[in-house]
Design a protein around this motif. Structure first.
Motif, PDB file in Angstrom:
ATOM      1  N   ILE A 147       0.837  -1.205   0.000  1.00  0.00           N
ATOM      2  CA  ILE A 147       0.000   0.000   0.000  1.00  0.00           C
ATOM      3  C   ILE A 147       0.868   1.250   0.000  1.00  0.00           C
ATOM      4  O   ILE A 147       0.615   2.212  -0.757  1.00  0.00           O
ATOM      5  N   ASN A 151       1.026   4.162  -2.957  1.00  0.00           N
ATOM      6  CA  ASN A 151       0.687   5.554  -2.687  1.00  0.00           C
ATOM      7  C   ASN A 151       1.883   6.483  -2.869  1.00  0.00           C
ATOM      8  O   ASN A 151       1.709   7.652  -3.227  1.00  0.00           O
ATOM      9  N   GLY A 161      -4.190   5.216   3.447  1.00  0.00           N
ATOM     10  CA  GLY A 161      -5.485   5.131   2.786  1.00  0.00           C
ATOM     11  C   GLY A 161      -6.249   6.427   2.977  1.00  0.00           C
ATOM     12  O   GLY A 161      -5.686   7.450   3.373  1.00  0.00           O
ATOM     13  N   SER A 162      -7.540   6.391   2.696  1.00  0.00           N
ATOM     14  CA  SER A 162      -8.412   7.547   2.858  1.00  0.00           C
ATOM     15  C   SER A 162      -9.541   7.190   3.814  1.00  0.00           C
ATOM     16  O   SER A 162     -10.046   6.070   3.794  1.00  0.00           O
ATOM     17  N   THR A 197      -8.433   1.847   0.357  1.00  0.00           N
ATOM     18  CA  THR A 197      -7.267   2.089  -0.468  1.00  0.00           C
ATOM     19  C   THR A 197      -7.670   2.168  -1.935  1.00  0.00           C
ATOM     20  O   THR A 197      -8.852   2.027  -2.276  1.00  0.00           O
ATOM     21  N   GLN A 198      -6.695   2.356  -2.809  1.00  0.00           N
ATOM     22  CA  GLN A 198      -6.979   2.599  -4.217  1.00  0.00           C
ATOM     23  C   GLN A 198      -7.715   1.445  -4.877  1.00  0.00           C
ATOM     24  O   GLN A 198      -8.522   1.642  -5.791  1.00  0.00           O
ATOM     25  N   TRP A 203     -10.128  -1.454   4.889  1.00  0.00           N
ATOM     26  CA  TRP A 203      -9.222  -1.994   5.910  1.00  0.00           C
ATOM     27  C   TRP A 203      -9.656  -1.662   7.326  1.00  0.00           C
ATOM     28  O   TRP A 203      -9.116  -2.181   8.296  1.00  0.00           O
ATOM     29  N   TYR A 250      -3.673   9.243   6.895  1.00  0.00           N
ATOM     30  CA  TYR A 250      -4.823   9.049   6.027  1.00  0.00           C
ATOM     31  C   TYR A 250      -5.174  10.378   5.369  1.00  0.00           C
ATOM     32  O   TYR A 250      -5.083  11.432   6.013  1.00  0.00           O
ATOM     33  N   ASP A 287     -10.742   7.795  -3.320  1.00  0.00           N
ATOM     34  CA  ASP A 287     -10.710   6.329  -3.169  1.00  0.00           C
ATOM     35  C   ASP A 287     -11.827   5.842  -2.257  1.00  0.00           C
ATOM     36  O   ASP A 287     -12.540   4.884  -2.574  1.00  0.00           O
TER      37      ASP A 287
END
Length: 403
Positions: A147, A151, A161-162, A197-198, A203, A250, A287
């Protein structure tokens, strides 16, 4: 009628119509439609109608029926065969995928309304029992490495992640709870907080807080940073604009606080650097919004207003949908993503993050939370990322870009 006696629910009731639903014929029709060779409806239509590939569905049927005897075919008191495991799982998946009324499946699948509802909740509870530990967890060490690598290629080293929140309208919210669950949406809702994630894999997911909360209230009740504060997450070390950092972050919306673990966009950007950074950050943060869109389109039961009365049942349905969504993402990752980009997603054989489960001292826990909530680190990280993004994309997006 004797009002002093308690009415008996369930079982055979004198005077009720008995329907012979010809389950054997419907089961043969199901097998001919989807599972015989050749099937009437091919793999593409199966994937479209039941939101997953046939191989994954059959795996779920086998494991669900092995765990829960409800899905094993039995004979009733009159000796007639009951529904097969495939029959019951198809009905449950159809309910999750289309979100229609339970009574609407009677003429197609020869299953009464009450049996459809029972089957749905048995399926949901069994899916959670079987797969929650594997498909509702934070990334393991090697997964996190992949990941971070992906990114970093997008311009955000250290990004995990977002994060965002989604509201699910609760149509049959009890009147006594309506004020608590009604927020800015104008109707009672229940909130899902998630990190994606993309590749649209979720998660982290926490569901159940009333819709009167905003993202900050949800964050204050979320366990998202508990593992990090306890020292049970993989170490993250990266450099941005020549400065070292040791905590992943994030991408978040403007409402989130200025913490070291969040990177937000720039409000009202004035300079070209800030405009480029805001554009890239907002693009990557999509995302999680794309993930919510796919999740709701894939499982219309959480797209439509919830008609259940029980908060516990809503919680089970949402968690099961997130689990099934992640199972589909893992099963179909090789179709949509370059396999070289996902090397390291080893699944269940990947070792756990840490074997040390000692509870840290309270002083260490407080210090870690202070680091997580550091506004100074948040400001410095954002400034470094602005310079980093400008170095990567500034020349190609500025007024003198070559066309």
């Amino acid at each position: 009628m004797d009002f002093g006696s308690k009415r008996r629910w369930g079982g055979s009731v004198p005077g009720h119509e008995v329907k012979k639903r010809k389950r054997d014929e419907i089961n043969e029709q199901i097998m001919g439609n989807y599972f015989n060779d050749p099937p009437l409806y091919g793999d593409g239509l199966f994937r479209r109608r039941f939101r997953m590939r046939k191989s994954l569905f059959l795996r779920i049927v086998d494991e669900v029926s092995a765990r829960n005897s409800y899905f094993v075919q039995k004979r009733n008191a009159s000796g007639d065969k009951g529904f097969t495991p495939i029959h019951k799982c198809l009905v449950a998946m159809r309910m999750l995928a289309y979100g229609g009324s339970a009574d609407g499946l009677d003429d197609t699948y020869a299953m009464a309304e009450t049996t459809v509802i029972d089957t749905l909740f048995e399926f949901v509870e069994t899916v959670i029992d079987l797969y929650e530990k594997e498909y509702l967890r934070p990334p393991r060490a090697r997964e996190l490495e992949v990941i971070l690598r992906q990114n970093e290629a997008r311009g955000f080293p250290g990004m995990i992640g977002s994060i965002y929140c989604m509201h699910w309208q609760w149509e049959n919210c009890p009147s006594s709870w309506a004020g608590m669950y009604k927020g800015h949406k104008g109707k009672p809702t229940v909130i899902l907080e998630a990190v994606a994630t993309q590749d649209l894999r979720i998660w982290h997911a926490i569901f159940g807080l009333p819709g009167s909360h905003n993202d900050i209230n949800v964050l204050q009740r979320s366990p998202i940073f508990d593992e990090l504060a306890s020292g049970r997450t993989p170490e993250v070390e990266y450099w941005v604009n020549g400065n070292p950092y040791t905590m992943g972050y994030y991408l978040a919306d403007k409402i989130y606080p200025n913490w070291a673990t969040f990177v937000k966009t720039v409000s009202a950007p004035a300079s070209m650097k800030h405009k480029v950074f805001a554009s890239i950050q907002e693009s990557c943060r999509k995302d999680v919004e794309r993930t919510f869109g796919v999740l709701r389109k894939k499982f219309k039961i959480i797209y439509n207003p919830a008609r259940m009365w029980s908060h516990k049942k809503l919680n089970g349905i949402m968690r099961a949908c997130v689990i099934l969504h992640n199972m589909v993402i893992e099963d179909e990752r090789d179709i949509y993503v370059n396999p070289e980009d996902t090397q390291g997603f080893e699944g269940a054989d990947d070792p756990p993050v840490s074997q040390n489960r000692d509870v840290p001292a309270i002083d260490k826990l407080i210090n870690t939370y202070n680091c997580i909530k550091s506004k100074e680190t948040s400001t410095q990280l954002q400034q470094d990322l602005i310079e980093h993004i400008w170095g990567l994309y500034g020349a190609s997006t500025g007024p003198f870009a070559t066309r």
